[in-house]
Design a protein around this motif. Structure first.
Motif, PDB file in Angstrom:
ATOM      1  N   SER A 538      34.570 -30.535  -0.224  1.00  0.00           N
ATOM      2  CA  SER A 538      34.292 -31.110   1.233  1.00  0.00           C
ATOM      3  C   SER A 538      35.177 -30.450   2.388  1.00  0.00           C
ATOM      4  CB  SER A 538      34.301 -32.606   1.150  1.00  0.00           C
ATOM      5  OG  SER A 538      35.698 -33.017   0.815  1.00  0.00           O
ATOM      6  N   TYR A 544      28.820 -27.527   2.967  1.00  0.00           N
ATOM      7  CA  TYR A 544      27.690 -28.197   3.402  1.00  0.00           C
ATOM      8  C   TYR A 544      26.463 -27.356   3.514  1.00  0.00           C
ATOM      9  CZ  TYR A 544      31.160 -31.785   4.728  1.00  0.00           C
ATOM     10  OH  TYR A 544      32.114 -32.757   4.565  1.00  0.00           O
ATOM     11  N   ARG A 559      28.082 -37.222  -4.145  1.00  0.00           N
ATOM     12  CA  ARG A 559      29.751 -37.036  -3.536  1.00  0.00           C
ATOM     13  C   ARG A 559      30.840 -37.867  -4.105  1.00  0.00           C
ATOM     14  NH1 ARG A 559      29.281 -36.117   2.995  1.00  0.00           N
ATOM     15  NH2 ARG A 559      31.160 -34.887   2.291  1.00  0.00           N
ATOM     16  N   GLY A 574      34.812 -37.027  -1.133  1.00  0.00           N
ATOM     17  CA  GLY A 574      33.525 -36.568  -0.366  1.00  0.00           C
ATOM     18  C   GLY A 574      33.359 -35.229  -0.733  1.00  0.00           C
ATOM     19  N   SER A 575      33.819 -34.619  -1.697  1.00  0.00           N
ATOM     20  CA  SER A 575      33.580 -33.341  -2.503  1.00  0.00           C
ATOM     21  C   SER A 575      32.282 -33.320  -3.200  1.00  0.00           C
ATOM     22  CB  SER A 575      34.483 -32.770  -3.466  1.00  0.00           C
ATOM     23  OG  SER A 575      35.595 -32.372  -2.458  1.00  0.00           O
ATOM     24  N   PHE A 576      31.629 -32.501  -3.177  1.00  0.00           N
ATOM     25  CA  PHE A 576      30.117 -32.209  -3.764  1.00  0.00           C
ATOM     26  C   PHE A 576      30.037 -32.108  -5.266  1.00  0.00           C
ATOM     27  CE2 PHE A 576      29.651 -31.419   0.611  1.00  0.00           C
ATOM     28  CZ  PHE A 576      28.862 -32.360   1.267  1.00  0.00           C
ATOM     29  N   TYR A 772      34.987 -37.542   5.579  1.00  0.00           N
ATOM     30  CA  TYR A 772      35.172 -36.696   4.568  1.00  0.00           C
ATOM     31  C   TYR A 772      35.482 -35.112   4.964  1.00  0.00           C
ATOM     32  CZ  TYR A 772      33.543 -40.169   1.129  1.00  0.00           C
ATOM     33  OH  TYR A 772      33.230 -41.326   0.148  1.00  0.00           O
ATOM     34  N   ASN A 860      28.593 -34.825   8.006  1.00  0.00           N
ATOM     35  CA  ASN A 860      28.851 -36.192   6.995  1.00  0.00           C
ATOM     36  C   ASN A 860      27.790 -37.226   7.487  1.00  0.00           C
ATOM     37  OD1 ASN A 860      30.999 -35.328   5.343  1.00  0.00           O
ATOM     38  ND2 ASN A 860      32.516 -35.731   6.832  1.00  0.00           N
ATOM     39  N   PRO A 865      26.611 -40.727   1.649  1.00  0.00           N
ATOM     40  CA  PRO A 865      26.293 -41.259   0.418  1.00  0.00           C
ATOM     41  C   PRO A 865      25.515 -42.498   0.264  1.00  0.00           C
ATOM     42  CG  PRO A 865      28.814 -40.995   0.530  1.00  0.00           C
ATOM     43  CD  PRO A 865      28.086 -40.977   1.973  1.00  0.00           C
TER      44      PRO A 865
END
Length: 868
Positions: A538, A544, A559, A574-576, A772, A860, A865
C-alpha cells in the motif's frame, strides 16, 4: 550589331535570374491568406488556419522551415517555424551543436568558447499563446514570420538572419486555441460575445499549463522543453501572454522583487538588457503604457519563461492588456488605477484610456518581438559566450549557501515514485549519478544504488531550486503589517511534493558514482505471481494503479486491516491481497512489467485480518466555471487508470416525479477544489473578489447543483455513498451537512495567518483506511487550504482525524505566518454519517499532478474497505 531573337531571350532570362535573389519568392501575406487583417475586430484565425499559413510560408520561402515538435494532448500536431538565412538553413545541425557545446561548457577553454561564439548563431525562441484566451500572440505570429522572411522590419532582415535563428512556436496550446476560436465565433453578435468558456482551455490544466514546466506532465510542456534543453538550446526565450485590461498596456522585464536566489546575475542582466531594449523600441514607435518592475516577480513559479532562468537562458515574459478575445473594449480614463495613470520611473508614459483592440496587441507584440531579434543580433557573441560562461561558473564556482550535493537514498517509502522523480530531473537537464557501492555523506551511510545530484553542473540553479526547501522572504506592506503576497508559489520542493526522501549534503564526500541517462527501473523477477494469492504494498502508488486494473477484470481484492511481517518484509496496513485466479494470472505479468512491480506470493491468507474492496463507481463533478483542479484530478485519474464518470449540474437534479438516485449509479462522488457557492449556485458570493469577473454564460451552462442537488447528495451519503471534498470544496460539506467539523482559519486576517502555496508537515495516522500507505510524517501542499476543528459528534455522526498539522516545525518549504493558528489542527478528516462517509481533505492532495506523495489520501477513499 543587332541581337538575334535567341540572344534577346537569353538576356531576358539572365536579367530575371539576377533579380530573383533580390525580390525572393512571392510570399503570401497572412492578410491575403486569411481574407482579413491580422487582429481585425471580431476576426480570429484558428489553429488549423495558423498551421496552414505556416505550411504555405514554408513552401514559399527558403528562409522558413516548418518542423513538427510534438503532439498536443488531444492529438493536434505541434509546429515550430525555424526562420533564418538560407546559408544557415544548410547548417542547422552545426548551429545546434555549437549551442549545445557552449551550454555544457565542459571540455572547452575560454578561447575555444570565444571562437564558437564568433562563428556560431544566436538562437531565439518565441512561444505564443500558451494560455489560449490570450490569443493575440498566436495571431501575431503569422505576421511576424511574414515580416522576417520578406524584410518588413526596422532592420536589415537579411543581415540579421545571418546571425540569428528564430524559433517561432505559433501556439503551444493548439487544442485551446481551437476551443477559444470556435467558442468565440459561435457567440459573436450575442450577449455572450467575448465571454468565458464553461470549460478550461487545456484538456487537463487550463491556466495551470504554465505551472507544469518542471513536472512535464503535459505533452505540450514536453514538446517545448525538448526544444529548450535537448534539441536547440536557445540562449534567449520569450513567452508572450496577456493580462487584465485596465492598467498598463504591456508588462516586459525587468521583473520585480523577490528574485529566486539560485539564478545567476548574468542571467538577470541578459533579461534586463532585452527588456530595456524592447521598452526603448516600443517608446520609439509611440506605444505607451509599457511598465516593468511591477506585478511579475523574479521568483520561480514553474512557468514556461522562468524555468529558463534556472537553465542560464534569458527567459522573458510579455503580458499585454487584454480585450474580450477579439472584441474591442473602451476604457474610461477614470477606470485606470491611479498607480497606472501617473508617471513613474518604471512607467514613464501612461496610456490615457480609450478604445483598445486586438490589433493594438498585435502591433505591440510585433515591435517587442522584432526588437528582441535585433538585440540578439547586436549582442550575438555576448549571448553565445555568456551561455558558456554561466555554465562554466555553475560548474566551478561555489555560491553562498550552496550545498555540495543532494543524495536520494535507494531505500524509499515508495521507490517507484522516486524513480519517476529521477526521470523528471533528467528530462529537465539535471545531471544525476548513481552509486555503485555503499558510501558515507554528511555523516550518514547510504547504500549502493542511491542517487547523487552534485551541484557542480551546468544547470546547477535548476537542480538546486528543485531539490532544496524554499524560504520565501518575509516581505511586508509596511513594518509589522500584512504580508506582500507572492505572485504564485512560495515553495515547490519536488521531493517533498512527491514524497521522496532527499538529503542536502553540504560538504564534499567520496563515492563511486556513474552518470545515468534515465532512471534504472528494476527488472520484474521471473516466476512471481504464482501463489494462490499475492500482495501489493500500500505504500506504492503503482499498487493502486494495478488494483484498479485488476478490479476492472473482476479480481477478488482485499485490504489488510493491520501491518504484519512476511518473511523479512514489513507489510504496512492497507496493503492489497489479490486472489490469483487463472484469469488474473493472464493479465498480471503485463501489469507488473508496465509498473516494474514486485509482488509477494501467499499460499493462504486465513491468518491475515482482511477486508474486501470492490470496483468503485466514481463520479467526478465538473462545474461550468472552468475549474483547473478538476482538470488535474482527471489527469491523475487517467494517469493511474482510475475509473470515473464526469458529473454535471443536471446529473444532480431530478424532477418532482423522478428523483435522482445517485447511489444507484455511484459509490464515490468527488468534488475537486472549488468554492462551495459556485458548486451550489454557479456563482461566488456577491462580496467575493472574483464576483465581478464572472461573465454570463448561455442558459444551459448557468447555475450549480442547486438545493435539489444538495438533497440528492445527502441521500447518497445516508444510503452508504462516500462523498469526497477536496480543499475549498470541503466548505460545501461543512455548510450543507453540518458534520462535527469546522474551519479553524475563518476570520483570521493575513497579518495573523498567511500561507501562500507552500509545503507543510502533516502527522498521519496510517493505521486508518484513508491514511493507509502514507508515512507518519507527510509533506502536503497548502494552497488556499483548510485546517479543521473537530469535536465529539452527535449520535448519527462519527469522525476520525486522519492527518493533522505538526505540533511545531509546520513549514517545510515556502512561507508561513502564524504557525500557532494551524499547529495540531486537523487537515484530513474521515467522517461517518448514517450508512455513508464524508471525507474532507483540506490540503491539495493531488496538486497540479505534482503531489504524488499525498495521492493516497484520495486513492484510499476510492478503495475504502467494506465493513463486514
Amino acid at each position: 550589331m543587332p541581337l538575334s531573337a535567341i540572344s534577346k531571350k537569353i538576356l531576358i532570362v539572365l536579367a530575371i535570374l539576377a533579380v530573383i535573389p533580390l525580390i525572393g519568392f512571392a510570399q503570401t501575406s497572412p492578410d491575403a491568406f486569411l481574407g482579413h487583417k491580422v487582429g481585425e475586430d471580431r476576426k480570429l484565425a484558428d489553429y488549423g488556419q495558423i498551421k496552414a499559413y505556416f505550411e504555405k510560408l514554408d513552401q514559399e520561402s527558403p528562409k522558413l522551415r516548418l518542423e513538427p515538435i510534438g503532439t498536443s494532448t488531444l492529438g493536434k500536431p505541434m509546429i515550430m517555424a525555424v526562420i533564418t538565412s538560407e546559408e544557415n538553413m544548410a547548417n542547422l545541425d552545426a548551429i545546434r551543436d555549437t549551442a549545445r557545446r557552449l551550454k555544457e561548457a565542459r571540455g572547452l577553454s575560454p578561447e575555444d568558447a570565444r571562437k564558437l561564439a564568433k562563428d556560431g548563431k544566436v538562437v531565439v525562441l518565441i512561444t505564443c499563446s500558451l494560455h489560449a484566451t490570450e490569443i493575440a500572440a498566436s495571431q501575431m505570429s503569422m505576421e511576424l514570420a511574414y515580416d522576417l522572411v520578406t524584410g518588413k522590419t526596422p532592420f536589415n532582415a537579411d543581415d540579421v538572419l545571418k546571425d540569428v535563428v528564430v524559433l517561432l512556436v505559433p501556439s503551444h496550446n493548439p487544442d485551446g486555441n481551437q476551443m477559444v476560436a470556435d467558442w468565440y465565433r459561435k457567440y459573436v453578435g450575442t450577449k455572450y460575445e467575448g465571454g468565458s468558456m464553461p470549460w478550461i482551455y487545456h484538456h487537463y490544466a487550463g491556466h495551470d499549463n504554465n505551472r507544469d514546466w518542471f513536472m512535464f506532465n503535459l505533452s505540450e510542456t514536453r514538446a517545448v522543453t525538448n526544444v529548450l534543453y535537448h534539441g536547440w538550446f536557445p540562449q534567449i526565450h520569450i513567452d508572450e501572454h496577456q493580462m487584465g485590461s485596465n492598467d498598463a498596456r504591456l508588462f516586459i522585464p525587468p521583473f520585480m522583487d523577490p528574485p529566486v536566489p539560485n539564478v545567476q546575475p548574468l542571467t538577470w542582466r541578459g533579461v534586463n538588457l532585452c527588456g530595456v531594449n524592447m521598452a526603448y523600441d516600443l517608446q520609439k514607435n509611440g506605444l505607451s503604457g509599457v511598465v516593468h518592475g511591477r506585478s511579475f516577480t523574479g521568483w520561480w513559479i514553474g512557468a514556461c519563461d522562468d524555468t529558463g532562468w534556472l537553465h542560464n537562458v534569458a527567459g522573458l515574459l510579455s503580458e499585454m492588456a487584454s480585450v474580450k478575445v477579439a472584441t474591442p473594449i473602451y476604457i474610461e480614463p477614470t477606470e485606470i488605477r491611479k498607480a497606472y495613470a501617473e508617471k513613474r520611473m518604471e512607467f514613464p508614459d501612461p496610456w490615457p484610456g480609450g478604445w483598445w483592440r486586438l490589433r493594438d496587441l498585435v502591433d505591440y507584440e510585433l515591435v517587442l518581438s522584432k526588437s528582441l531579434v535585433q538585440t540578439a543580433c547586436l549582442r550575438k557573441e555576448d549571448f553565445l559566450y555568456n551561455s558558456y560562461l554561466m555554465a562554466k561558473t555553475s560548474i566551478e564556482k561555489t555560491d553562498k549557501n550552496q550545498p555540495y550535493a543532494f543524495v536520494i537514498p535507494a531505500r524509499q517509502h515508495d521507490h517507484l515514485t522516486m524513480l519517476k522523480m529521477i526521470d523528471i530531473l533528467r528530462f529537465g537537464g539535471v545531471e544525476v549519478e548513481q552509486a555503485g557501492e555503499d558510501f558515507i555523506a554528511g555523516g550518514r551511510a547510504y547504500p549502493a544504488g542511491s542517487f547523487v545530484v552534485r551541484m557542480a553542473q551546468p544547470y546547477k540553479a535548476y537542480a538546486w531550486a528543485l531539490l532544496e526547501n524554499q524560504k520565501y522572504p518575509d516581505m511586508r506592506q509596511y513594518p509589522g503589517g500584512p504580508p506582500v503576497p507572492p505572485y504564485d508559489n512560495a515553495g515547490w520542493t519536488l521531493p517533498l511534493q512527491m514524497g521522496v526522501a532527499c538529503d542536502q549534503i553540504d560538504k564534499p564526500f567520496d563515492a563511486k558514482l556513474e552518470n545515468i541517462d534515465k532512471a534504472p527501473y528494476p527488472p520484474v523477477p521471473a516466476g512471481q505471481g504464482q501463489g494462490a494469492y499475492f500482495l501489493l504494498n500500500s505504500q506504492l502508488n503503482a499498487s493502486y494503479a494495478i488494483v484498479f486494473a485488476l478490479l476492472k477484470d473482476k479480481a477478488e481484492v482485499y485490504r489488510t486491516k493491520a501491518g504484519f511481517k512476511k518473511d523479512s518484509f514489513d507489510i504496512p496496513a492497507g496493503s492489497f491481497i489479490v486472489r490469483n485466479t487463472p484469469e488474473i494470472k493472464k493479465v498480471l505479468p503485463g501489469l507488473l512489467t508496465k509498473f516494474s512491480m514486485k509482488v509477494l506470493d501467499f499460499d493462504g491468507v486465513s491468518d491475515i485480518a482482511l477486508s474486501p474492496i470492490k470496483n468503485p463507481r466514481i463520479g467526478l463533478y465538473q462545474s461550468w466555471k472552468a475549474n483547473m483542479d478538476e482538470g488535474w484530478t482527471r489527469y491523475m485519474f487517467d494517469d493511474l487508470g482510475v475509473p470515473y464518470a464526469t458529473l454535471h449540474n443536471k446529473d444532480f437534479q431530478g424532477t418532482k416525479k423522478n428523483k435522482i438516485n445517485l447511489k444507484a449509479a455511484f459509490d464515490v462522488i468527488v468534488f475537486a477544489d472549488e468554492d462551495a457557492d459556485i458548486i451550489k449556485t454557479g456563482k461566488p458570493k456577491p462580496e467575493s473578489e472574483y464576483a465581478r469577473h464572472i461573465t454570463p454564460l448561455p442558459p444551459e451552462y448557468e447555475g450549480g447543483i442547486g438545493a435539489d442537488g444538495v438533497t440528492a447528495l445527502k441521500t447518497f451519503v445516508e444510503e452508504g455513498g462516500i462523498l469526497v471534498t477536496l480543499n475549498e470544496a470541503c466548505g460545501l460539506a461543512i455548510k450543507e451537512f453540518e458534520p462535527p467539523v469546522r474551519s479553524a482559519l475563518d476570520r483570521l486576517d493575513q497579518a495573523k495567518f498567511f500561507c501562500p502555496t507552500s509545503i507543510l508537515k502533516l502527522k498521519v495516522d496510517n493505521t486508518t483506511p484513508i491514511g493507509y500507505g502514507l508515512p507518519e510524517d507527510t509533506p502536503a501542499v497548502f494552497s488556499e487550504s483548510l485546517a479543521f476543528d473537530t469535536w465529539v459528534p452527535p449520535a448519527e455522526w462519527d469522525r476520525k482525524v486522519v492527518a493533522s498539522y505538526a505540533e511545531d516545525g509546520v513549514l517545510m518549504s515556502g512561507w508561513l505566518v502564524g504557525e500557532e493558528y494551524i499547529a495540531r489542527k486537523a487537515a484530513v478528516v474521515d467522517t461517518q454519517y448514517k450508512k455513508g462517509r464524508i471525507i474532507l481533505i483540506g490540503v491539495r492532495a493531488q496538486h497540479r499532478a505534482q503531489a504524488h506523495g499525498t495521492y493516497k489520501f484520495l486513492l484510499n477513499a476510492f478503495l475504502y474497505p467494506e465493513a463486514k
